[in-house]
Structures are given as structure tokens and as C-alpha cells.
Design an enzyme around this catalytic site. Structure first.
Site, PDB file in Angstrom:
ATOM      1  N   HIS A  59     -71.821 -49.326 -49.288  1.00 48.69           N
ATOM      2  CA  HIS A  59     -72.205 -48.251 -48.616  1.00 48.69           C
ATOM      3  C   HIS A  59     -72.709 -47.158 -49.153  1.00 48.69           C
ATOM      4  O   HIS A  59     -73.222 -47.327 -49.823  1.00 48.69           O
ATOM      5  CB  HIS A  59     -69.916 -48.064 -48.509  1.00 48.69           C
ATOM      6  N   GLU A  91     -60.851 -40.732 -50.327  1.00 49.45           N
ATOM      7  CA  GLU A  91     -61.534 -41.616 -49.841  1.00 49.45           C
ATOM      8  C   GLU A  91     -61.159 -42.278 -48.528  1.00 49.45           C
ATOM      9  O   GLU A  91     -60.101 -42.934 -48.045  1.00 49.45           O
ATOM     10  CB  GLU A  91     -62.484 -41.662 -50.433  1.00 49.45           C
ATOM     11  N   GLN A 124     -68.675 -43.977 -47.030  1.00 48.68           N
ATOM     12  CA  GLN A 124     -67.605 -44.170 -47.913  1.00 48.68           C
ATOM     13  C   GLN A 124     -67.606 -42.342 -47.761  1.00 48.68           C
ATOM     14  O   GLN A 124     -68.202 -41.771 -48.108  1.00 48.68           O
ATOM     15  CB  GLN A 124     -66.946 -44.323 -49.127  1.00 48.68           C
ATOM     16  N   HIS A 183     -73.731 -40.695 -52.801  1.00 45.32           N
ATOM     17  CA  HIS A 183     -74.330 -41.729 -53.642  1.00 45.32           C
ATOM     18  C   HIS A 183     -74.552 -42.876 -52.984  1.00 45.32           C
ATOM     19  O   HIS A 183     -73.935 -43.309 -51.788  1.00 45.32           O
ATOM     20  CB  HIS A 183     -73.389 -42.350 -54.710  1.00 45.32           C
ATOM     21  N   GLU A 194     -74.267 -47.267 -57.601  1.00 42.75           N
ATOM     22  CA  GLU A 194     -72.917 -47.787 -57.023  1.00 42.75           C
ATOM     23  C   GLU A 194     -73.083 -49.581 -57.321  1.00 42.75           C
ATOM     24  O   GLU A 194     -73.810 -49.697 -56.187  1.00 42.75           O
ATOM     25  CB  GLU A 194     -71.690 -46.899 -56.423  1.00 42.75           C
TER      26      GLU A 194
HETATM   27  N1  CMX Z   1     -76.901 -37.705 -57.322  1.00 41.37           N
HETATM   28  C1  CMX Z   1     -77.921 -36.946 -57.796  1.00 41.37           C
HETATM   29  N2  CMX Z   1     -77.726 -36.451 -59.284  1.00 41.37           N
HETATM   30  C2  CMX Z   1     -76.427 -36.059 -59.607  1.00 41.37           C
HETATM   31  C3  CMX Z   1     -75.357 -36.008 -58.443  1.00 41.37           C
HETATM   32  C4  CMX Z   1     -75.375 -37.021 -58.072  1.00 41.37           C
HETATM   33  N3  CMX Z   1     -74.263 -37.817 -56.562  1.00 41.37           N
HETATM   34  N4  CMX Z   1     -74.022 -35.943 -59.671  1.00 41.37           N
HETATM   35  C5  CMX Z   1     -75.002 -34.680 -60.176  1.00 41.37           C
HETATM   36  N5  CMX Z   1     -76.324 -35.370 -60.489  1.00 41.37           N
HETATM   37  C6  CMX Z   1     -77.437 -35.069 -61.340  1.00 41.37           C
HETATM   38  C7  CMX Z   1     -76.813 -33.278 -61.536  1.00 41.37           C
HETATM   39  O1  CMX Z   1     -77.617 -32.371 -60.291  1.00 41.37           O
HETATM   40  C8  CMX Z   1     -77.555 -32.795 -62.883  1.00 41.37           C
HETATM   41  O2  CMX Z   1     -79.213 -32.386 -63.141  1.00 41.37           O
HETATM   42  P1  CMX Z   1     -79.366 -32.082 -63.153  1.00 41.37           P
HETATM   43  O3  CMX Z   1     -79.629 -31.891 -65.278  1.00 41.37           O
HETATM   44  O4  CMX Z   1     -80.731 -31.592 -63.179  1.00 41.37           O
HETATM   45  O5  CMX Z   1     -79.474 -30.797 -62.771  1.00 41.37           O
HETATM   46  C9  CMX Z   1     -77.227 -33.914 -64.171  1.00 41.37           C
HETATM   47  O6  CMX Z   1     -77.166 -35.227 -62.783  1.00 41.37           O
HETATM   48  C10 CMX Z   1     -75.999 -34.400 -64.666  1.00 41.37           C
HETATM   49  O7  CMX Z   1     -75.224 -32.857 -63.899  1.00 41.37           O
HETATM   50  P2  CMX Z   1     -73.754 -32.310 -63.779  1.00 41.37           P
HETATM   51  O8  CMX Z   1     -73.621 -31.492 -63.691  1.00 41.37           O
HETATM   52  O9  CMX Z   1     -73.098 -33.073 -66.028  1.00 41.37           O
HETATM   53  O10 CMX Z   1     -72.419 -33.725 -63.039  1.00 41.37           O
HETATM   54  P3  CMX Z   1     -71.410 -34.262 -63.792  1.00 41.37           P
HETATM   55  O11 CMX Z   1     -71.052 -33.753 -64.620  1.00 41.37           O
HETATM   56  O12 CMX Z   1     -70.810 -33.993 -62.623  1.00 41.37           O
HETATM   57  O13 CMX Z   1     -72.057 -35.880 -64.225  1.00 41.37           O
HETATM   58  C11 CMX Z   1     -72.577 -38.160 -63.172  1.00 41.37           C
HETATM   59  C12 CMX Z   1     -72.437 -36.202 -62.931  1.00 41.37           C
HETATM   60  C13 CMX Z   1     -73.211 -38.864 -62.338  1.00 41.37           C
HETATM   61  C14 CMX Z   1     -72.202 -38.303 -64.693  1.00 41.37           C
HETATM   62  C15 CMX Z   1     -70.873 -38.580 -62.556  1.00 41.37           C
HETATM   63  O14 CMX Z   1     -71.039 -37.556 -61.685  1.00 41.37           O
HETATM   64  C16 CMX Z   1     -70.093 -39.436 -62.461  1.00 41.37           C
HETATM   65  O15 CMX Z   1     -70.364 -40.062 -63.585  1.00 41.37           O
HETATM   66  N6  CMX Z   1     -70.188 -40.439 -61.860  1.00 41.37           N
HETATM   67  C17 CMX Z   1     -69.812 -41.395 -61.401  1.00 41.37           C
HETATM   68  C18 CMX Z   1     -67.852 -41.583 -60.718  1.00 41.37           C
HETATM   69  C19 CMX Z   1     -68.271 -40.842 -59.522  1.00 41.37           C
HETATM   70  O16 CMX Z   1     -69.333 -40.577 -58.646  1.00 41.37           O
HETATM   71  N7  CMX Z   1     -67.063 -41.135 -58.570  1.00 41.37           N
HETATM   72  C20 CMX Z   1     -66.813 -40.693 -57.340  1.00 41.37           C
HETATM   73  C21 CMX Z   1     -67.204 -41.795 -56.085  1.00 41.37           C
HETATM   74  C22 CMX Z   1     -66.003 -42.538 -56.196  1.00 41.37           C
HETATM   75  C23 CMX Z   1     -66.389 -43.875 -54.788  1.00 41.37           C
HETATM   76  O17 CMX Z   1     -67.641 -44.031 -54.734  1.00 41.37           O
HETATM   77  O18 CMX Z   1     -65.357 -44.643 -55.173  1.00 41.37           O
HETATM   78 CO    CO Z   2     -68.773 -45.137 -53.537  1.00 39.66          CO
END
Ligand code: CMX
Ligand code: CO
Length: 143
Positions: free
Chosen positions: A7, A43, A59, A83, A134
Site C-alpha cells: 500500500h 485509518e 491507506q 509512506h 513499511e
Molecule cells: N516521510 C519522509 N520523511 C519524514 C517523514 C515521512 N513520513 N516523517 C518525518 N520525516 C522526516 C522529517 O521531515 C525530519 O527531517 P529533517 O530532520 O530533515 O527535518 C525527520 O524525518 C525527523 O522528523 P521528526 O520531526 O523527528 O518526526 P517524528 O518525530 O514524527 O519521527 C519518524 C519521524 C519517521 C521516526 C516517525 O514518524 C515514525 O516513527 N514513523 C513510523 C510509524 C508511523 O508512521 N505510523 C503511522 C502509520 C501507520 C500504518 O501505516 O499503519
Molecule cells: Co501503512
């Protein structure tokens, strides 16, 4: 390691409005809705196609609170592609292989629960060329 695209995850402010948009624009249908407290999202999965090893979906993701991954993403970047999720045969095995290679940070220490009975794990976007990635293992098919 990767079998297919499972997805694409799209961050939105209002899940119901976005579902209506996708249904009317592309003719896709919702096949599952979920509130996942662990991931901080409300979602919906919209079915696109069936294939070897499982279906492919859109999604749609609405944050449960501002202080969640999708909430922070919306505040920073606004609505859009959040993502990409790839189907793998065994998510635990894929995680161990990536961890052993050492170049890509795992965001989960063990597989978590995803939509429709899947097991999922995330890879840090900074280590995957700016793409939050993912891995998805689908449950065994019911016959
Ligand atoms: N895509 C690309 N880059 C991303 C991003 C994304 N979705 N989310 C954050 N970033 C980047 C930010 O732009 C930032 O970059 P810079 O340092 O250059 O500015 C960096 O990553 C860190 O960002 P942050 O403000 O610290 O963001 P978070 O604290 O939210 O952490 C991340 C980012 C990816 C570790 C966190 O979003 C995570 O753990 N994600 C995994 C879980 C998730 O997304 N769950 C929801 C979906 C559930 C599902 O699919 O079922
Ligand atoms: Co997902």
C-alpha cells in the site's frame, strides 16, 4: 526480500472526506477501517487490485492527536504521501536481515499490528532516501 507494493499511506486531515474523494474519483472501495492507538491513527484501506501474495491498497491516515507520527507530519508538510509499504514473506526475518546489514535504522524493535491482521515494521526515512518505508507481512490466506 520485497514481493510487491502492499500500500501507499496518505496523510489527511479528515478521513471521511478523503474516503469520499477517493471513492468518487477513482471508484475504489473501503475494505477495512481501524483505529490503531499504537500507531496514533484512524485509518481506512481502499482496495486497488489483487495479486500474487495479497492485494494492493491505498491507506488513508488521520492522526488521533497532533503529537503522533502522522500529526507531526501534517503540521510540518501538510497532506500528502506519508509512506510506502512493501509486502514481505516474513517481516521478522526481513528486520533481522536489515539490522544485520547495519545501514538502515529500524523504527520498531519487533513487528507491530497493522490493518487487516498484518504484521508491520518501519524503516527510518532518513536512511531510505527520504521515504518512510513499511514492511508488511500478510496473514495466511483463509480458504
Ligand atoms: N516521510 C519522509 N520523511 C519524514 C517523514 C515521512 N513520513 N516523517 C518525518 N520525516 C522526516 C522529517 O521531515 C525530519 O527531517 P529533517 O530532520 O530533515 O527535518 C525527520 O524525518 C525527523 O522528523 P521528526 O520531526 O523527528 O518526526 P517524528 O518525530 O514524527 O519521527 C519518524 C519521524 C519517521 C521516526 C516517525 O514518524 C515514525 O516513527 N514513523 C513510523 C510509524 C508511523 O508512521 N505510523 C503511522 C502509520 C501507520 C500504518 O501505516 O499503519
Ligand atoms: Co501503512
Amino acid at each position: 526480500m520485497l514481493m510487491r507494493i502492499d500500500h501507499v499511506g496518505i496523510a489527511c486531515e479528515n478521513l471521511e472526506e478523503k474516503i469520499a474523494f477517493y471513492e468518487s474519483t477513482f471508484g475504489v472501495r473501503v475494505v477495512s477501517r481501524d483505529v490503531n492507538e499504537e500507531q496514533g491513527v484512524k485509518e481506512a484501506m481502499l482496495h486497488v487490485a489483487d495479486g500474487e501474495g495479497g492485494g494492493s491498497y491505498i491507506q488513508l491516515l488521520e492522526p488521533l492527536h497532533p503529537d503522533t507520527p502522522v500529526g507531526r507530519f501534517l503540521a510540518r508538510r501538510g497532506e500528502g504521501l506519508h509512506h510506502v509499504a512493501y509486502g514481505v514473506p516474513d517481516v521478522g526475518k526481513a528486520m533481522r536481515q536489515i539490522d544485520a546489514d547495519g545501514d538502515v535504522r529500524l523504527l520498531d524493535s519487533r513487528p507491530r499490528h497493522g490493518a487487516m491482521g498484518t504484521s508491520i515494521a518501519f524503516l527510518h526515512p532518513k536512511d531510505v532516501g527520504g521515504v518512510l518505508t513499511e514492511l508488511v507481512e500478510s496473514p495466511p490466506r483463509q480458504s
